[in-house]
Scaffold this motif. Structure first.
Motif, PDB file in Angstrom:
ATOM      1  N   ASP A 155       0.467   4.293  -2.744  1.00 34.00           N
ATOM      2  CA  ASP A 155       0.494   5.586  -2.346  1.00 34.00           C
ATOM      3  C   ASP A 155       1.625   6.544  -3.158  1.00 34.00           C
ATOM      4  N   ILE A 156       2.820   5.952  -3.165  1.00 31.23           N
ATOM      5  CA  ILE A 156       3.940   6.811  -3.895  1.00 31.23           C
ATOM      6  C   ILE A 156       3.318   6.898  -5.318  1.00 31.23           C
ATOM      7  N   PRO A 163       0.929  -1.234   0.019  1.00 31.37           N
ATOM      8  CA  PRO A 163      -0.093  -0.011   0.069  1.00 31.37           C
ATOM      9  C   PRO A 163       0.948   1.206   0.023  1.00 31.37           C
ATOM     10  N   LEU A 164       2.064   1.242   0.498  1.00 36.20           N
ATOM     11  CA  LEU A 164       2.938   2.355   0.614  1.00 36.20           C
ATOM     12  C   LEU A 164       3.501   2.733  -0.787  1.00 36.20           C
ATOM     13  N   SER A 165       3.619   1.807  -1.529  1.00 40.10           N
ATOM     14  CA  SER A 165       4.209   2.045  -3.027  1.00 40.10           C
ATOM     15  C   SER A 165       3.017   2.509  -3.640  1.00 40.10           C
ATOM     16  N   PRO A 210       7.452   1.824  -6.836  1.00 40.33           N
ATOM     17  CA  PRO A 210       6.494   2.512  -7.601  1.00 40.33           C
ATOM     18  C   PRO A 210       6.774   3.050  -8.879  1.00 40.33           C
ATOM     19  N   GLU A 248       0.641   7.267  -6.727  1.00 37.15           N
ATOM     20  CA  GLU A 248      -0.434   8.297  -7.036  1.00 37.15           C
ATOM     21  C   GLU A 248       0.284   9.546  -6.939  1.00 37.15           C
ATOM     22  N   LEU A 249       1.247   9.697  -6.077  1.00 33.78           N
ATOM     23  CA  LEU A 249       1.808  10.861  -5.823  1.00 33.78           C
ATOM     24  C   LEU A 249       2.795  11.011  -7.041  1.00 33.78           C
ATOM     25  N   ILE A 250       3.213  10.173  -7.574  1.00 32.18           N
ATOM     26  CA  ILE A 250       4.202  10.319  -9.065  1.00 32.18           C
ATOM     27  C   ILE A 250       3.169  11.076 -10.071  1.00 32.18           C
TER      28      ILE A 250
END
Lengths: 226, 226
Positions: free
Chosen positions: A35-36, A31-33, A99, A38-40
């Motif tokens: 999230d990142i 899930p952390l990846s 990510p 989506e930030l990309i």
């Protein structure tokens, strides 16, 4: 050459995790990846103004400070455990914790491998379309998976990519299979298609270093990622 | 084919920004992308436990909420302004706003183009080494830049990549140049080298669609990114 392969062999390690520990890591880090990932996309798409971006960056710095407290500093390598589960979680094309990775599931069958995936705006090259080099990255990965899945793991010797037409962003499918084997060389063919058919095709020659053959023969099961 | 090219032409637009506005956007968005680039690496390298990752993810969600308030949803495309500054800021290989992009500066000279860059653990393929497909992505970009820089912009028709030896992570240099032109086809050659010499070489055939030639001819200056 030898030094490079020694380095690979050093990073190809049994880290002794149980299957349960691996599942726990997946539950925490996948899930952390995401999230990142989506930030990309937001890094490219946001229209937030200077003060808003500064505020967002303070939150990113806070997240970074937490994640940095206990971290590794080198590449992930290829890790496996006693039950033969392989993890290339840092892999740029399909690593579960990376990510950047466009591929999330590669299906292996008797006739080769295939992956359904979706490319967002972060994979753009020509305006509105998939970067030709991103499709080369995906094809390199899936052709390599096809030869490994067929029992002939190797590293890319030559990759030839032919673009039939522009590759859209959005949902795509990659397919690849072993074509033939000559000594330590395995030849693979594959393509990426959208709903209208093949956009780009590739052939690859994969060469097995000796340590990889030895490593492979020391397991009942063939090495397979994740 | 025609539809795809129409779409590209639609996303190849003059958005009327002043040079000053472009500089302001760079000042706001480039650091944001750098933050996210560091988070990509942490997604792979952090050893933070479940509760710590959960805390970090709350900060990431807060950042995301801010950045999402005002956002675009599609690909960035190729944007330019009246002074002829081109921006492929979403480009997967060299986009200024794309945290995936490995290339940050491509130097154009009379004998071709070159880029010094550094690949971290997020670009891994074989354990501890650069993913063969990442080098293909970089070569596709820089060979395409070489033909564009020489006055023959085009889209990749065929890309052939030959791996002489494993490519390390760390500092690398990519170089490419126009080899020859045959009608609408421009042929380029290039390579990626580390401090010990060439690791991987490539040749590419780039084909210019008609709209691109027309677009090019409508400017005093040749289109160049950023």
């Amino acid at each position: 050459m030898t030094d490079a392969l020694d380095t690979i062999a050093q990073l190809y390690i049994n880290d002794g995790l149980t299957d349960e520990q691996i599942e726990q890591q997946i539950a925490v880090y996948q899930p952390l990846s995401e999230d990142i990932r989506e930030l990309i996309l937001l890094a490219i798409q946001t229209k937030a103004d200077g003060p808003a971006v500064a505020e967002a960056r303070r939150h990113l710095a806070a997240a970074r400070e937490i994640l940095e407290r206990d971290r590794e500093t080198g590449p992930y390598g290829t890790r496996f455990n006693d039950s033969g589960r392989f993890r290339n979680w840092g892999n740029a094309a399909m690593g579960l914790r990376n990510p950047l990775a466009a591929l999330h599931h590669i299906e292996e069958g008797p006739d080769g491998v295939r992956a359904d995936f979706e490319l967002n705006a972060a994979y753009e090259g020509p305006a509105g379309h998939t970067h030709g080099g991103v499709s080369a990255l995906i094809l390199d990965q899936i052709l390599g998976d096809a030869v490994r899945s067929a029992g002939y793991p190797g590293m890319t010797g030559t990759l030839t990519v032919r673009y039939r037409r522009r590759i859209p962003l959005g949902p795509l499918r990659a397919e690849a299979k072993l074509d033939r084997v000559e000594g330590r060389k395995a030849f693979a063919v594959g393509h990426i298609a959208d709903s209208d058919g093949i956009c780009v095709e590739a052939e690859g020659i994969f060469i097995a270093p000796k340590w990889m053959i030895e490593q492979r023969d020391s397991f009942d099961e063939r090495p397979r990622p994740q």
